[in-house]
Design a protein around this motif. Structure first.
Motif, PDB file in Angstrom:
ATOM      1  N   THR A 177     -47.119  55.923 -50.244  1.00 45.49           N
ATOM      2  CA  THR A 177     -47.352  56.277 -48.967  1.00 45.49           C
ATOM      3  C   THR A 177     -48.779  55.655 -47.760  1.00 45.49           C
ATOM      4  O   THR A 177     -48.839  55.715 -47.291  1.00 45.49           O
ATOM      5  N   ALA A 178     -49.972  56.783 -48.732  1.00 40.19           N
ATOM      6  CA  ALA A 178     -51.055  56.131 -48.535  1.00 40.19           C
ATOM      7  C   ALA A 178     -51.632  54.399 -48.422  1.00 40.19           C
ATOM      8  O   ALA A 178     -51.715  54.025 -47.049  1.00 40.19           O
ATOM      9  N   PHE A 179     -51.171  53.641 -49.045  1.00 37.35           N
ATOM     10  CA  PHE A 179     -51.097  52.451 -48.908  1.00 37.35           C
ATOM     11  C   PHE A 179     -49.644  51.806 -48.129  1.00 37.35           C
ATOM     12  O   PHE A 179     -50.380  51.060 -46.910  1.00 37.35           O
ATOM     13  N   PHE A 180     -48.635  52.429 -46.925  1.00 41.03           N
ATOM     14  CA  PHE A 180     -48.188  52.080 -46.017  1.00 41.03           C
ATOM     15  C   PHE A 180     -49.082  52.489 -44.731  1.00 41.03           C
ATOM     16  O   PHE A 180     -49.192  52.060 -43.617  1.00 41.03           O
ATOM     17  N   SER A 181     -49.733  53.397 -44.997  1.00 38.20           N
ATOM     18  CA  SER A 181     -50.304  54.123 -44.110  1.00 38.20           C
ATOM     19  C   SER A 181     -51.669  53.611 -43.219  1.00 38.20           C
ATOM     20  O   SER A 181     -51.755  53.246 -41.931  1.00 38.20           O
ATOM     21  N   ASP A 182     -52.117  53.033 -44.734  1.00 33.60           N
ATOM     22  CA  ASP A 182     -53.822  52.437 -44.548  1.00 33.60           C
ATOM     23  C   ASP A 182     -53.008  51.177 -44.193  1.00 33.60           C
ATOM     24  O   ASP A 182     -53.818  50.073 -42.358  1.00 33.60           O
ATOM     25  N   LEU A 183     -51.336  50.385 -43.916  1.00 37.83           N
ATOM     26  CA  LEU A 183     -51.636  48.750 -44.048  1.00 37.83           C
ATOM     27  C   LEU A 183     -51.345  49.403 -42.285  1.00 37.83           C
ATOM     28  O   LEU A 183     -51.643  48.398 -41.354  1.00 37.83           O
ATOM     29  N   HIS A 184     -50.863  50.072 -41.937  1.00 36.59           N
ATOM     30  CA  HIS A 184     -50.084  50.619 -40.410  1.00 36.59           C
ATOM     31  C   HIS A 184     -51.343  50.964 -39.537  1.00 36.59           C
ATOM     32  O   HIS A 184     -51.583  49.689 -38.744  1.00 36.59           O
ATOM     33  N   LYS A 185     -52.425  51.641 -40.031  1.00 35.27           N
ATOM     34  CA  LYS A 185     -52.760  51.332 -38.974  1.00 35.27           C
ATOM     35  C   LYS A 185     -54.081  50.077 -38.799  1.00 35.27           C
ATOM     36  O   LYS A 185     -54.256  49.987 -38.335  1.00 35.27           O
ATOM     37  N   THR A 340     -42.540  48.038 -37.803  1.00 40.02           N
ATOM     38  CA  THR A 340     -41.505  48.993 -37.971  1.00 40.02           C
ATOM     39  C   THR A 340     -41.310  48.993 -39.461  1.00 40.02           C
ATOM     40  O   THR A 340     -40.626  50.603 -39.402  1.00 40.02           O
ATOM     41  N   ILE A 341     -41.518  48.437 -40.534  1.00 31.84           N
ATOM     42  CA  ILE A 341     -41.437  49.253 -42.125  1.00 31.84           C
ATOM     43  C   ILE A 341     -41.620  50.659 -42.419  1.00 31.84           C
ATOM     44  O   ILE A 341     -41.616  51.010 -42.736  1.00 31.84           O
ATOM     45  N   THR A 342     -42.970  50.155 -41.956  1.00 31.50           N
ATOM     46  CA  THR A 342     -44.361  50.862 -42.638  1.00 31.50           C
ATOM     47  C   THR A 342     -44.038  52.202 -41.776  1.00 31.50           C
ATOM     48  O   THR A 342     -43.936  53.627 -42.404  1.00 31.50           O
ATOM     49  N   GLY A 343     -43.689  52.305 -40.406  1.00 34.06           N
ATOM     50  CA  GLY A 343     -43.430  53.291 -39.441  1.00 34.06           C
ATOM     51  C   GLY A 343     -41.876  53.768 -39.820  1.00 34.06           C
ATOM     52  O   GLY A 343     -42.195  55.436 -40.090  1.00 34.06           O
ATOM     53  N   SER A 344     -41.494  53.105 -40.235  1.00 35.09           N
ATOM     54  CA  SER A 344     -40.025  54.078 -40.322  1.00 35.09           C
ATOM     55  C   SER A 344     -40.268  54.452 -41.959  1.00 35.09           C
ATOM     56  O   SER A 344     -39.658  56.414 -42.070  1.00 35.09           O
ATOM     57  N   TYR A 345     -40.905  54.087 -42.512  1.00 39.89           N
ATOM     58  CA  TYR A 345     -41.402  55.051 -44.135  1.00 39.89           C
ATOM     59  C   TYR A 345     -41.821  56.344 -44.229  1.00 39.89           C
ATOM     60  O   TYR A 345     -41.717  57.333 -44.443  1.00 39.89           O
ATOM     61  N   LEU A 346     -42.928  55.766 -43.191  1.00 41.46           N
ATOM     62  CA  LEU A 346     -43.376  57.146 -43.422  1.00 41.46           C
ATOM     63  C   LEU A 346     -42.969  57.631 -42.591  1.00 41.46           C
ATOM     64  O   LEU A 346     -42.681  59.286 -43.241  1.00 41.46           O
TER      65      LEU A 346
END
Length: 366
Positions: A177-185, A340-346
């Motif tokens: 979750t933290a990794f996807f949040s960082d990647l999205h930003k 799309t991937i990171t936002g949907s996951y979060l």
């Protein structure tokens, strides 16, 4: 305020996820449209004229008229780089339907038979990118998607307004979750400037096209039944006149009067006007019956607004700095896939605790 903006950012992102993916993926491919056409259908799109000159317009025009007697030429993409074949767009008699053929402008040979304008792969992708293959309705969809993309970019920068502190912030040894949040930003920070340009230019073109269809010629469309202009006129004479009238003018596109009120217009480029000026920046127009020169449009003398609008073409397709800018635009065009991937996951992760709680019997929650 920030919380409300975050909610709008999140839900609008979910709403346009699929349309934006289609637009972005096709756009990334279309950055290399010319190269792809040369690669996958060289027998049509590519010519080899290292030595030689273009044949006269009148000679080529006569060839086309004799070959396609049931059609009229609506427009003509003109190339003189020794590599790219001319592209001719025909209108079939008795219809409003447009067809496309390739012409070897050096050898004087027609490379193909008329096919629908979106028949070839990259043309089909362009129609998908621009109109979702559904005409004017698709224009509305892509226009709205472009406006939302603008909002997403601006709201993302506002939400993370201290973004300059996280230009290289990507934690690797953390939970997903933290990794996807960082990647999205991080992806948003790096891609936002170009995505804002793509969203703005795309929205401008779509809105302009919708206005043109709705208010300028929607009730005036007529089927083509014969010649669109005085056939005694010489295209070569007009082309020469255009160069005389506008120093440094080089024709790149020829538009015939397929609609009411149109004349014969030569589009082209002129030198010394900046790297963002398009190859269609200036025009020279002639009366379709008399061939008399009408007021022309020289980008070098135009107000700043028109210069900015003209720059949209190179800014949108990313070919203003050759291969380097094309690669950057292609890569940035793929970032909505990451969003799309990171936002949907979060979003799903944030909803999961509430859903799990709802599944527990009320008595166990007390």
């Amino acid at each position: 305020m920030k919380k409300a903006l975050h909610l709008w950012h999140r839900y609008l992102g979910l709403i346009i996820a699929i349309p934006l993916l289609v637009i972005s993926l096709t756009g990334s491919i279309l950055v290399f449209k010319e190269e792809l056409d040369h690669l996958i259908m060289p027998e049509l799109a590519k010519v080899d004229a290292q030595v030689g000159t273009r044949l006269p317009y009148d000679q080529l025009n006569t060839l086309l008229k004799n070959r396609f007697r049931d059609y009229e030429i609506g427009s003509w993409e003109i190339f003189d780089d020794g590599q790219t074949a001319d592209r001719i767009y025909l209108i079939k008699h008795g219809t409003l339907d447009w067809y496309k053929v390739y012409l070897d402008q050096y050898a004087g040979t027609v490379r193909s038979e008329p096919v629908p304008a979106n028949f070839y792969l990259t043309d089909w992708l362009l129609d998908l990118h621009y109109k979702f293959l559904i005409g004017e309705t698709g224009l509305w969809i892509t226009g709205v998607a472009s406006i939302i993309l603008l909002f997403m970019g601006i709201s993302g920068l506002v939400i993370y307004r201290q973004f300059w502190k996280k230009f290289f912030s990507l934690r690797l040894n953390v939970k997903r979750t933290a990794f996807f949040s960082d990647l999205h930003k991080l992806t948003g920070i790096w891609s936002a400037p170009i995505l804002l340009v793509l969203g703005f230019t795309g929205a401008y073109w779509n809105i302009s096209e919708i206005i043109h269809h709705q208010f300028e010629h929607h009730d005036e469309e007529k089927v083509v039944t014969g010649p669109l202009y005085n056939q005694a006129l010489s295209l070569d004479a007009m082309a020469k006149n255009a160069q005389t009238q506008m120093g440094g003018f080089r024709t790149t596109y020829l538009l015939f009067p397929f609609e009411e009120g149109r004349q014969i217009t030569f589009f082209g480029e002129v030198g010394d006007i900046g790297v963002l000026s398009s190859e269609y920046s200036s025009t020279v127009t002639f009366n379709k019956e008399s061939g008399v020169l009408e007021p022309n449009f020289d980008i070098r003398e135009a107000p700043a607004f028109f210069t900015v609008v003209d720059s949209f073409r190179k800014l949108h397709f990313g070919y203003f700095a050759g291969l380097t800018s094309k690669i950057i635009w292609c890569v940035i065009g793929l970032t909505p896939l990451i969003f799309t991937i990171t936002g949907s996951y979060l979003w799903l992760r944030r909803r999961k605790p509430n859903q799990s709680r709802k599944q527990v019997p009320l008595s166990a929650q007390l």
